[in-house]
Design an enzyme around this catalytic site. Sequence first.
Site, PDB file in Angstrom:
ATOM      1  N   CYS A 105      21.570   7.995  -9.865  1.00 20.36           N
ATOM      2  CA  CYS A 105      20.762   6.207  -9.708  1.00 20.36           C
ATOM      3  C   CYS A 105      19.736   7.124  -9.056  1.00 20.36           C
ATOM      4  CB  CYS A 105      20.873   5.600  -9.697  1.00 20.36           C
ATOM      5  SG  CYS A 105      19.537   3.963  -9.108  1.00 20.36           S
ATOM      6  N   CYS A 108      18.232   4.591  -4.270  1.00 20.04           N
ATOM      7  CA  CYS A 108      18.809   4.711  -3.167  1.00 20.04           C
ATOM      8  C   CYS A 108      18.990   5.499  -2.317  1.00 20.04           C
ATOM      9  CB  CYS A 108      20.184   4.047  -2.504  1.00 20.04           C
ATOM     10  SG  CYS A 108      19.643   2.002  -3.065  1.00 20.04           S
ATOM     11  N   GLN A 283       7.601 -10.894  -1.507  1.00 17.19           N
ATOM     12  CA  GLN A 283       8.704  -9.897  -0.782  1.00 17.19           C
ATOM     13  C   GLN A 283       9.834  -9.544  -1.386  1.00 17.19           C
ATOM     14  OE1 GLN A 283       8.295  -7.421   1.579  1.00 17.19           O
ATOM     15  NE2 GLN A 283       5.329  -8.495   1.370  1.00 17.19           N
ATOM     16  N   GLU A 334      -7.830 -11.703  -4.362  1.00 15.23           N
ATOM     17  CA  GLU A 334      -6.503 -11.210  -4.528  1.00 15.23           C
ATOM     18  C   GLU A 334      -7.644 -10.118  -5.803  1.00 15.23           C
ATOM     19  OE1 GLU A 334      -3.527 -10.440  -4.271  1.00 15.23           O
ATOM     20  OE2 GLU A 334      -3.343  -9.606  -6.867  1.00 15.23           O
ATOM     21  N   CYS A 406       3.531  -1.344   3.266  1.00 21.64           N
ATOM     22  CA  CYS A 406       5.087  -0.585   2.899  1.00 21.64           C
ATOM     23  C   CYS A 406       4.945   0.864   2.380  1.00 21.64           C
ATOM     24  CB  CYS A 406       4.701  -1.483   1.478  1.00 21.64           C
ATOM     25  SG  CYS A 406       3.611  -1.825   0.122  1.00 21.64           S
TER      26      CYS A 406
END
Length: 454
Positions: A105, A108, A283, A334, A406
């Site tokens: 995967c 991570c 979030q 937005e 981010c």
Amino acid sequence: MTPAGEGAGVRLSSPAAEDPSQDLVEGDRVELVTGAPAHGGHCVARLGGEHGRVVFVRHALPGERVTAEITELHRGYLRADAVAVHDASPDRVTPPCPYARPGGCGGCDLQHVAPAAQREWKAAVVRELLQRLGGLSAERIGELDPAVRALPGGPLGWRSRIRYAVDAADRPGLLKHRSHEVVPIDFCRIAHPRLRELDVTSRLWPGVSAVEAVASTGGDVTVLARAARGAGAPPPGSADADPAGSMLDEAHGGDRALIEGAPEVRELAAGREWHVPAEGFWQIHPAAADTLVDAVLALLRPEPGEVCWDLYGGAGLFAAAVAARTGARTTVVESSPAGVAAARRNLAGVAGAEVVAARVDAALARRRIAGPVDLVVLDPPRSGAGAKVVRAVAAARPRAVAYVACDPAALARDVRTFADEGWRLEALRAYDCFPMTQHVECVALLVPDATAVS
Ligand SMILES: C[S@@+](CC[C@H](N)C(=O)[O-])C[C@H]1O[C@@H](n2cnc3c(N)ncnc32)[C@H](O)[C@@H]1O
């Protein structure tokens, strides 16, 4: 870690060697000593000495001697996975997830790194980007001290939103690194316990390209299935399979079917309840919204009467918190229709709050929002605000800007543009909102530089 396939075409990298990368092909193995971590979840190594070709090595830690398998060849650099570790870093741990391995995967990047060392890794990446892309001196970065702070809850079980891809055999899973190939999994170790309890990964999903699951801080769980392209019928098990009820989510794109829960979830943050579309932005770490609101308020210090713009405002999280301090006009900008609708609902009772449905660049260029303004919150997507937006914000002359980022590379580029406009990075906080992954969230305070020569 078990040495894998030693002797299978292993080449040594040494300062004296000719450039050994010229005739490499994908799948070849080389022995390397890894250097510093770099943005993207890998360490930098060089083949053939300090001026040799750059190799970005995943599944390694700085200072390790590894056998690395080449996964991609590019003109200026290579990518590789550490498949055997000969001299391990003291910060190396056994990944808690069996899918976090070369060829597994890709979700991570840092499961093999002890949690405290993950945060040091991310702080090193933030420092390097601020210097290389942001143009800050090493001394200034030292003063800013971008240490990465842990959020409550530990490195596993935090992920409240997850998107499983579905493979050709209808099995759900997560994607390999830089690939569309699906790795079927039993459950995701970083997913919230309430998401693990769902039977999403134990069943097949014919006619579905992706399954999205949300476990909100308000206690709701929602599962949505996205129909595969060309799949006419709703996914089996979806509420829309019942001809009596139309649960296909027309308002949010029309191609998602509600499998479980409600299309809207409750989130708890900034001392109140929020109602947000399950597929809209919120979030992901359950503690992130509060952490970031606290950081924005601590850095901006809003005063009564100050006017604020909350740019890329989503459901209005920062706008509500700032307006509670200022009691003055607070404008959310937005662009996504679902975000605009959520902001309008959530800010309905907040005095002074207004919502502008527009792209931020267009709202500024067409003066749908215009100064005077005292405070700006900038919370753009990963691509950053960009030079046009930064210049327009600087030109509006607010007292201070809180930039929630981010992607630290995009932040660093925008910090440089702010500097070109006579602004300085006054303070920086970094948070480990995405443990086990390479991602890091930063909150930067930017202010007009009184010492700048105009
Ligand atoms: C990182 S999220 C932040 C949302 C919000 N500040 C929060 O913390 O909940 C970025 C938001 O910007 C919106 N967005 C993306 N590009 C945009 C643009 N060019 N103009 C306005 N909004 C945009 C997205 O829909 C998303 O809601």
